[in-house]
Scaffold this active site. Structure first.
Site, PDB file in Angstrom:
ATOM      1  N   GLU A 109      43.834  49.898  26.944  1.00 35.80           N
ATOM      2  CA  GLU A 109      44.626  50.745  26.043  1.00 35.80           C
ATOM      3  C   GLU A 109      44.352  52.240  26.253  1.00 35.80           C
ATOM      4  OE1 GLU A 109      45.195  48.492  21.948  1.00 35.80           O
ATOM      5  OE2 GLU A 109      43.089  48.450  22.531  1.00 35.80           O
TER       6      GLU A 109
ATOM      7  N   ASP B   6      53.587  42.890  20.710  1.00 32.76           N
ATOM      8  CA  ASP B   6      53.970  41.571  20.161  1.00 32.76           C
ATOM      9  C   ASP B   6      54.622  41.819  18.814  1.00 32.76           C
ATOM     10  OD1 ASP B   6      50.743  41.937  19.643  1.00 32.76           O
ATOM     11  OD2 ASP B   6      51.781  41.322  17.894  1.00 32.76           O
TER      12      ASP B   6
END
Ligand code: ADE
Length: 262
Positions: free
Chosen positions: A23, A226
């Site tokens: 990330e 998601d």
């Protein structure tokens, strides 16, 4: 000029962090390439001090969850005297119009799992009297502008490569809690309880609380990996492995280059 005055004239660094290495994108490599870095270990975390895209930064990994995030933000403030904190990473989409591949820049953050009722109102941080922590508006604007440039430059190619439905940038409420939300039932309950929430993750509101308590500006950017439903864990894992790095590198480079030029 006294050394104290000289020191106070030095630019304070920006704290930049993510939960997981994927990330953070290429930030540590970029720092290394740009003149080296000094690594300081505090509380079992490595803090990399140097310059990235011409901006003095302290770059680190918080690991997952609100306690980890709060401890890291606290060290950035107290040990490294950062002038502001920027958090980057992925999140589950909660807003009905928020899709995988979109980007959310937080205007405000709230801990969705905080419940000291009936002693205190639901979501309120006891004895602080606050439910929503505002991101710094100017910093969030800069971050959102960098996201828009990233999406304009690279969004179409990424969407084609990874079969995403395009990429849009949203601004609004991000909610945080010590849970990976991975069922339609749970995300439905969050949507019903907090209809304005755009995305759910596990660190942002903790960072925002620590920054609020110390008057340090903060901004949070999240790419949607998601939709926090029954498919969340598979979608999260493949997005994290294949795509998150490209988003974070591209957004942070544009954000830092603009800051350096400002
Ligand atoms: N980060 C990315 N996806 C998430 C989810 N579904 N729940 C909590 N944190 C997340």
């Amino acid at each position: 000029m006294s050394s104290e005055t000289m020191e106070s004239k030095q630019q304070r660094p920006l704290g930049v962090l993510a939960a997981l290495p994927q990330e953070l994108g290429d930030l540590v490599d970029a720092m290394r390439a740009e003149g080296g870095l000094r690594t300081v270990t505090v509380g079992r975390r490595d803090y990399h001090v140097g310059t990235v895209h011409r901006v003095p930064c302290v770059v680190t990994l918080a690991r997952i969850g609100k306690v980890a995030a709060a401890a890291t933000a606290s060290a950035l403030i107290h040990v490294f005297d950062v002038e502001a904190i920027v958090f980057t990473g992925v999140a589950g989409g909660v807003g009905s119009h928020v899709r995988v591949g979109d980007v959310v820049v937080a205007n405000a953050l709230l801990q969705h799992d905080l419940d000291a009722s009936p002693l205190f109102p639901r979501y309120e941080v006891p004895l602080l009297g606050v439910t929503h922590f505002a991101a710094d508006l100017a910093l969030a604007d800069e971050l959102a502008a960098a996201c828009e440039r990233f999406v304009a430059d690279e969004g179409a190619a990424l969407a084609e490569q990874f079969r995403l439905n395009g990429a849009r940038v949203h601004r609004g409420l991000v909610i945080s809690g010590d849970r990976f939300v991975s069922s339609s039932e749970e995300v439905g309950a969050l949507r019903a309880a907090l209809p304005e929430a755009l995305a759910v993750e596990m660190e942002g509101a903790a960072i925002a609380q620590v920054c609020y308590e110390h008057d340090v500006p903060c901004a949070i950017v999240r790419t949607i990996s998601d939709t926090a439903d029954d498919h969340a864990s598979a979608s999260f894992t493949s997005f994290l492995t294949d795509i998150a790095h490209a988003y974070s590198s591209g957004i942070l480079r544009r954000f830092l280059e603009a800051r350096a030029g400002a």
